[in-house]
Each structure stands twice: as structure tokens, then as C-alpha cells.
Design an enzyme around this catalytic site. Structure first.
Site, PDB file in Angstrom:
ATOM      1  N   PHE A 219       0.864  -1.180   0.000  1.00  0.00           N
ATOM      2  CA  PHE A 219       0.000   0.000   0.000  1.00  0.00           C
ATOM      3  C   PHE A 219       0.895   1.223   0.000  1.00  0.00           C
ATOM      4  CE2 PHE A 219      -2.612   3.198   2.364  1.00  0.00           C
ATOM      5  CZ  PHE A 219      -3.598   3.355   1.398  1.00  0.00           C
TER       6      PHE A 219
ATOM      7  N   TRP B 299       8.445   5.110   2.082  1.00  0.00           N
ATOM      8  CA  TRP B 299       8.093   4.349   3.293  1.00  0.00           C
ATOM      9  C   TRP B 299       7.096   3.233   2.995  1.00  0.00           C
ATOM     10  CZ3 TRP B 299      11.948   6.222   5.522  1.00  0.00           C
ATOM     11  CH2 TRP B 299      12.183   7.596   5.634  1.00  0.00           C
TER      12      TRP B 299
ATOM     13  N   GLN C 290      12.189  -3.379  45.579  1.00  0.00           N
ATOM     14  CA  GLN C 290      10.976  -2.631  45.239  1.00  0.00           C
ATOM     15  C   GLN C 290      11.134  -1.857  43.941  1.00  0.00           C
ATOM     16  OE1 GLN C 290       9.370   0.010  48.158  1.00  0.00           O
ATOM     17  NE2 GLN C 290       8.595  -1.635  49.487  1.00  0.00           N
TER      18      GLN C 290
ATOM     19  N   GLU D  54       1.798   5.094  10.215  1.00  0.00           N
ATOM     20  CA  GLU D  54       0.337   5.053  10.193  1.00  0.00           C
ATOM     21  C   GLU D  54      -0.270   6.071  11.157  1.00  0.00           C
ATOM     22  OE1 GLU D  54      -1.948   1.670   9.393  1.00  0.00           O
ATOM     23  OE2 GLU D  54      -0.207   0.366   9.169  1.00  0.00           O
TER      24      GLU D  54
END
Length: 402
Positions: free
Chosen positions: A127, A160, A297, A382
Site C-alpha cells: 500500500f 516508506w 521494590q 500510520e
């Protein structure tokens, strides 16, 4: 939320366990090698095809599962295995989602099978929306599609693009009327072997290195009108409404991203979970000053926050996926919420995993440094975190936030 049950069905759990086994036994052991090689992991994709994980049938079955949870649950497991290989396996899904969202039944019947190929002849789909000067700003797309008789001629450069240049089928977003911005855009199928389409530079990336990312160059690429998603008549009707100042519905590229955001969020959840589990197990075994470091902790509280954030991201992702599958509108931008929180959770959790391992975590002797590199892209692609906040801000205020 009325009707939402955050508990996958028995069928979804069975698929989850099947995918988890493949991720554990095939994907994860190969992750470091293909990250170093920065090459498409064809042998792993072929193994996925052999068992039906990389197939049109698998993606369609999971996509249409009634709860909407099947695909994000499966994606979390794949990316728990390795994000670079995972994106190589599921990258075709973005192109498939764009075709399913915008194409006619005839177009889907023709092109979806060609995106995946067969068990013995694996293919990929790509895409192509982003451009060198138009990443998040899809309204600035410069790739042009000009009608010439019964054909369309495409010119421009895409960047990209996952699987760009090596895919069998490319879906290309182009402007047919630049004056209309995003409303003047359309998506075209470029069939395999079409003259004029070539791969530009292949990018060397910070993370997800096994996933192929490259430029796609279009020079007088001629495709028939049958390759215009949705058809010429629907495009002309939409352009006419836009020119008259009427509402036209959501633009194709934006609709594709909104549809896939919960799935992308699930990928980030998988990376975060992998890092959390590795750091947890390390803290249980590593001894310093005569005791397990998990008894401190500082470490235990950090692991508690990591576990909590992973669960929070997963639940937001499941909610958005359920809403999308059941036709519930994202009135509060729930899709963007899931992607925003999951992406930033993955970055934070993987960084804390390195901190727990100390100097060892910064080396490639342990996978957490790779998890951290892979995670960063989920605040960028995206829709960046800033874009997600913009969308959410507009939804919750009802104002044109800029």
C-alpha cells in the site's frame, strides 16, 4: 460499553495458541538473524504460508470473526515473536485492507488472491500512500493520476512503502484533482509487471529491519480504468459532490488507516509484552547483593507498571477492534486512542526492560535492545502520536483543533 466482552471466544483462543506456537518455534528463533541481515525473511514467510498463517483465507477469516478480536489477538502473538519478521508476514494486510475498504467485489476477487499467492508461490502486496513531502499530511500528495481514454496514467514517487518494489500488487494513492485536497484523491491497483513502476532506494532502518521498506517510483505507469478502486462512476460522483461543497465521506487513505489502527496497536502490544516478559523472567533469576533483583521494590514496582500498561494497551486495542467490527462509530477517536497508547506503551516498556537488564540489556546478547528499536516506529508510522492526539483532541472537543 454495551455488548463489549473483553474475553476472546474459544475459537479465538485456539487460533491464538496456534499462532503463538508458530511465533515461539519459528519466528522468535529467527528474529536476531534477519534483523542483522536486513533482508526479507522469505523462508519464514514460506513456512507461514505452508501452515496457512500467511494466506488470504487466514486474514479474511480473522477479519470477519464476529467479535473483532481475532486479528488483534493473532497479531499480538506474531509480533511477540519478532516485529521485523512479523511485519513481513502481515504487511500485505494493509494493502488488502485498502482494497477491501474501497474496492468493488470484482476487484477484490481479482486482486486479493494475487497479493498472497499460494503456498508454493508466495506473493506480497504493498500500500503506497506516503510521499517524500507528504507523510502525515496526506492532503499534500503530489502523485498524479490523469485519465487518458480508458486508462489512467500515474506519475510520482511514494516512500516508506512496506513491500514497496518487491510486491506483486501495488495499491497507489494518487491525486486526480489537486484543488480538492484529500477529497480529490483515488486509489489505483498497479498489476504485476506494469511498465514504469520501479523500486527506488531501500531504507536501512533503526528497527523492524527484516521488513522491506522502500521508495516506489511511478513513471508514466498506465493502468486500465478497471484498476481504479470503486470504479469511475463512484469517483465522478464523489468529485462532483466535493466541487459543490457537499460531504464526500472519508478519503480512501484515511479510511484505510482508521480501519487498521487497532491491528497496528496490537503489533505494539505484542512487542511490549515480549519485553515485559523477558525483563520479568530476568528479574526472577538475576542475583545481585545476595538476592534476586526482582525482590527490590525499585524493580518490582517497575515490573508492576509495565504489566499494567501492557494490559491497558491491550484492552483499548480490543475495544477499538470490537467497535470497528460491530459498526460502532469511533465518536471519541477510540481507534486513535488504541494506537496512541499501544505505541507509546511499547516504547516505554521496552526502554524499562533495558534498564532492568542494565548493561546487558544494551547489548545484542539479549533481545530487549532489538525490541526497543522495533517499538519506536509505532509512535511514527500510520499516524504519528501527535497526529493521533490531534484526532482525539478534535473528537473530544468538537473543535477544529490545529
Amino acid at each position: 460499553m454495551d455488548g463489549f466482552c473483553p474475553e476472546p471466544s474459544e475459537e479465538v483462543i485456539q487460533v491464538r495458541d496456534w499462532v503463538r506456537e508458530f511465533a515461539r518455534d519459528v519466528i522468535r528463533p529467527a528474529g536476531a538473524e534477519w534483523d542483522e541481515r536486513e533482508e526479507t525473511p522469505w523462508p519464514v514467510i514460506q513456512e507461514a504460508a505452508k501452515i496457512g498463517l500467511y494466506s488470504l483465507d487466514f486474514f479474511a477469516t480473522q477479519w470477519f470473526e464476529k467479535s473483532g478480536l481475532a486479528l488483534p489477538v493473532a497479531f499480538e502473538e506474531i509480533f511477540w515473536g519478532d516485529a521485523g519478521i512479523g511485519l513481513s508476514i502481515v504487511g500485505t494486510g494493509l494493502a488488502a485492507a485498502a482494497l477491501a475498504a474501497n474496492g468493488t467485489p470484482e476487484q477484490m476477487g481479482e486482486w486479493l488472491p494475487q497479493m498472497f499467492g499460494t503456498e508454493s508461490d508466495v506473493k506480497l502486496g504493498a500500500f503506497c500512500a506516503s510521499e517524500p513531502d507528504a507523510g502525515s499530511d496526506v492532503g499534500s500528495i503530489r502523485t498524479r493520476a490523469v485519465r487518458d481514454g480508458d486508462d489512467w496514467v500515474l506519475n510520482g514517487v511514494k516512500t516508506w512503502a512496506t513491500n514497496g518494489g518487491i510486491a506483486n500488487v501495488h495499491l497507489v494513492v494518487a491525486s486526480v484533482d489537486p484543488a480538492l485536497g484529500t477529497r480529490g484523491q483515488a486509489t489505483f491497483v498497479v498489476p504485476p509487471g506494469t511498465p514504469g513502476l520501479s523500486m527506488g532506494q531501500k531504507f536501512r532502518k533503526h528497527g523492524i529491519r527484516a521488513s522491506h521498506t522502500a521508495e516506489v517510483v511511478l513513471e508514466d505507469v498506465r493502468v486500465p480504468s478497471s484498476c481504479l478502486l470503486g470504479g469511475v462512476e463512484r469517483l465522478e460522483e464523489r468529485l462532483a459532490r466535493a466541487r459543490n461543497g457537499e460531504r464526500t465521506g472519508e478519503q480512501a487513505a484515511l479510511r484505510t488507516f482508521e480501519t487498521t489502527r487497532p491491528s497496528v496497536a496490537a503489533m505494539a502490544v505484542g512487542i511490549a509484552r515480549a519485553a515485559y516478559e523477558y525483563a520479568r523472567d530476568y528479574a526472577r533469576e538475576r542475583e545481585q547483593f545476595g538476592k534476586k533483583i526482582g525482590e527490590n521494590q525499585a524493580i518490582a514496582f517497575l515490573l508492576a507498571d509495565m504489566a499494567t500498561r501492557v494490559d491497558m494497551a491491550r484492552l483499548l486495542t480490543w475495544r477499538a477492534a470490537w467497535m470497528a467490527r460491530n459498526g460502532r462509530p469511533f465518536e471519541q477517536a477510540e481507534g486513535s486512542m488504541s494506537k496512541l497508547v499501544a505505541g507509546e506503551t511499547a516504547v516505554w516498556v521496552t526502554e524499562q526492560a533495558i534498564q532492568i537488564l542494565g548493561g546487558a540489556g544494551y547489548t545484542r546478547d539479549h533481545p530487549v535492545e532489538r525490541f526497543h528499536r522495533d517499538a519506536k516506529i509505532y509512535t511514527i508510522f500510520e499516524g504519528t502520536s501527535e497526529i493521533q492526539r490531534l484526532i482525539i483532541g478534535r473528537a473530544v472537543t468538537g473543535l477544529p483543533v490545529r
